[in-house]
Design an enzyme around this catalytic site. Structure first.
Site, PDB file in Angstrom:
ATOM      1  N   TYR A 145       0.862  -1.193   0.000  1.00  0.00           N
ATOM      2  CA  TYR A 145       0.000   0.000   0.000  1.00  0.00           C
ATOM      3  C   TYR A 145       0.886   1.226   0.000  1.00  0.00           C
ATOM      4  CZ  TYR A 145      -3.435   3.459   1.646  1.00  0.00           C
ATOM      5  OH  TYR A 145      -4.246   4.559   1.777  1.00  0.00           O
ATOM      6  N   ASP A 238       9.355   3.056  -0.332  1.00  0.00           N
ATOM      7  CA  ASP A 238       8.302   3.725   0.424  1.00  0.00           C
ATOM      8  C   ASP A 238       8.528   3.378   1.897  1.00  0.00           C
ATOM      9  OD1 ASP A 238       6.105   4.679   1.675  1.00  0.00           O
ATOM     10  OD2 ASP A 238       4.624   3.665   0.404  1.00  0.00           O
ATOM     11  N   LYS A 266       4.410   9.480   8.783  1.00  0.00           N
ATOM     12  CA  LYS A 266       4.250   8.937  10.137  1.00  0.00           C
ATOM     13  C   LYS A 266       5.248   9.498  11.159  1.00  0.00           C
ATOM     14  CE  LYS A 266       1.829   5.001   8.228  1.00  0.00           C
ATOM     15  NZ  LYS A 266       0.480   4.772   8.551  1.00  0.00           N
TER      16      LYS A 266
HETATM   17  N1  PLP Z   1       2.884   4.286   2.271  1.00  0.00           N
HETATM   18  C1  PLP Z   1       2.782   3.349   3.232  1.00  0.00           C
HETATM   19  C2  PLP Z   1       3.779   2.239   3.277  1.00  0.00           C
HETATM   20  C3  PLP Z   1       1.761   3.428   4.182  1.00  0.00           C
HETATM   21  O1  PLP Z   1       1.646   2.468   5.115  1.00  0.00           O
HETATM   22  C4  PLP Z   1       0.851   4.501   4.108  1.00  0.00           C
HETATM   23  C5  PLP Z   1      -0.228   4.622   5.101  1.00  0.00           C
HETATM   24  O2  PLP Z   1      -0.439   3.810   5.944  1.00  0.00           O
HETATM   25  C6  PLP Z   1       1.007   5.450   3.098  1.00  0.00           C
HETATM   26  C7  PLP Z   1       2.031   5.316   2.201  1.00  0.00           C
HETATM   27  C8  PLP Z   1       0.070   6.612   3.015  1.00  0.00           C
HETATM   28  O3  PLP Z   1       0.310   7.502   4.046  1.00  0.00           O
HETATM   29  P1  PLP Z   1      -0.869   8.485   4.571  1.00  0.00           P
HETATM   30  O4  PLP Z   1      -1.868   7.616   5.240  1.00  0.00           O
HETATM   31  O5  PLP Z   1      -0.153   9.426   5.476  1.00  0.00           O
HETATM   32  O6  PLP Z   1      -1.414   9.154   3.356  1.00  0.00           O
END
Ligand code: PLP
Length: 434
Positions: A145, A238, A266
């Site tokens: 994700y 990511d 985060k």
């Molecule tokens: N990338 C990863 C690996 C994530 O776990 C998340 C959210 O949980 C995101 C991107 C997206 O971040 P946000 O929820 O701050 O938009």
């Protein structure tokens, strides 16, 4: 335990907000719960709901709160500036401080742009990779994700997986055509694809945590690095979850592999809204206003979020033992979970890295990818979740998410957790025996 106020709030919210929540997994739908709990406050490893129930928290805001709720150092720093103003639409010192710390710590980042969320960071990193390479297609892995921008909502993990689908409606065929997907860990297929297609970037969670946690093999990431270099494809890590969690310098420091671009979120906001993308100077200098890859944001680099992030990262940097202690605590907990599973005859496969873990209720030696994770028994997970919640422990309301530990989870919290886990495993064992 009484949940009346949460249930009333949920009923009200259902008429006002789609599904009563502002992010799908909060609805507790997949764990057959009448209503989610509505949180009033948090302190350390604990949260308190609107009915004044107390819980030990293993969601930790889905990752940001590695120091626990309301860590005094973070609060102290935020308090210093919160009365000055909230946001100016003009630069502040705090953004520069945070950027400096990120550049110093994250191996691949020479320049960084702050955003307001992880979604925005990954969306912008993909745009940047396309502009840099002049190619359109991107490759992501099934069950990973990367937020909810159109291009990345294909074969996606997290809330979608929890709801039982992987592709969102409302995305054009054109966008779908440009997002290629493969199974996580399948290096041969990656090699084949990248040698035959013009691909702008490979985006990967270096430790996938959105199909449940997957324990990445270093060789897979090394392979990705080699193939992307050879095919002049941008490699994006990511690290929205793994950044500053797996190690101070994230998964890239942990594995010793340097991507071209990195996305963060985060922890770098210490619990306030934030995200970031960064990488090689040469690539980052394509971002506006230097170059013509547009990225902007009214609240990008918000001073309060930047200050909270700076305080959090500084604390982690000054206390490097934290990572070892978090891993030791996680292992302590999980060694005992293994014993409980054996005692009550419950099939589990436990994946963990650092302070992240998932207990898959599945009869498999190892869960290595989405295909494996989908074999999990969600009914057993639901019993686990509900027993935990009804006895004062909040775990993620989905089999396909990771548990998060913070430094506020001491032996006392872990032992209380194990007590309740025993109740859950006993129930599942009994059900299986029928
Ligand atoms: N990338 C990863 C690996 C994530 O776990 C998340 C959210 O949980 C995101 C991107 C997206 O971040 P946000 O929820 O701050 O938009």
């Amino acid at each position: 335990m009484v949940f009346k106020n949460s249930i009333d709030l949920y009923k009200k919210a259902l008429n006002l907000i789609p599904g009563g929540v502002n992010s799908p997994v909060r609805a507790f739908k997949s764990v057959n719960r009448e209503a989610p709990i509505f949180v009033k406050k948090g302190q350390g490893a604990r949260i308190y709901d609107e009915d004044d129930n107390e819980y030990i928290d293993y969601i930790c805001s889905w990752g940001p709160l590695i120091l626990g709720h309301n860590h005094p150092k973070v609060i102290e720093e935020v308090k210093k500036i919160i009365e000055n103003g909230s946001s100016y639409g003009l630069p502040t010192k705090y953004e520069v401080d945070l950027a400096e710390l990120i550049v110093e710590i994250v191996p691949s980042i020479e320049k960084v742009r702050l955003t307001t969320s992880g979604t925005e960071a990954t969306m912008s990193a993909v745009r940047l990779a396309r502009a840099y390479t002049g190619r359109n297609k991107i490759l992501k892995f099934e069950g990973c994700y990367h937020g909810h921008s159109d291009a990345l909502l294909v074969k996606s993990g997290s809330g979608l997986l929890t709801e039982g689908y992987q592709d969102s409606n409302g995305i054009t065929d054109g966008v779908l055509k440009d997002t290629l997907t493969l199974g996580f860990g399948d290096l041969e297929k990656v090699e084949n694809l990248l040698r035959n297609e013009e691909v702008a970037c490979v985006i990967v969670e270096p430790i996938p945590a959105n199909m449940g946690l997957i324990e990445t093999h270093k060789e897979f990431l090394q392979g990705l690095r080699r193939i992307t270099e050879e095919t002049k494809t941008i490699l994006i890590f990511d690290e929205v979850i793994s950044g500053f969690r797996l190690a101070l310098g994230g998964a890239q420091e942990f594995f010793g592999i340097t991507p071209d671009l990195t996305t963060l979120g985060k922890i770098i906001g210490g619990g306030y809204p934030v995200g970031a993308f960064g990488g090689k100077r040469e690539i980052m200098d394509l971002v506006a206003p230097v170059g013509r890859v547009y990225h902007a944001g009214t609240l990008s680099g918000n001073p309060i979020a930047s200050k909270a992030g700076f305080a959090t990262i500084s604390y982690l940097k000054e206390n490097p033992n934290i990572y070892k202690e978090l891993a030791e605590n996680t292992n302590y907990l999980l060694d005992n979970v293994e014993k409980l599973a054996e005692k009550y005859g419950v099939d589990v496969c436990i994946n963990s890295m650092g302070s992240l873990f998932t207990i898959f209720f599945v009869d498999l030696e190892k869960v290595e990818n989405l295909e494996d994770s989908l074999k999990a028994n969600t009914e057993n997970f639901s019993i686990y979740f509900n027993t935990m919640l009804d006895n004062g422990i909040v775990v993620p309301p989905s089999q396909f998410e990771a548990h998060f530990l913070s430094i506020a989870h001491t032996k006392k919290e872990l032992d209380k957790t194990l007590e309740v886990m025993e109740m859950a495993f006993k129930k599942i064992g009994k059900k299986n025996a029928k």
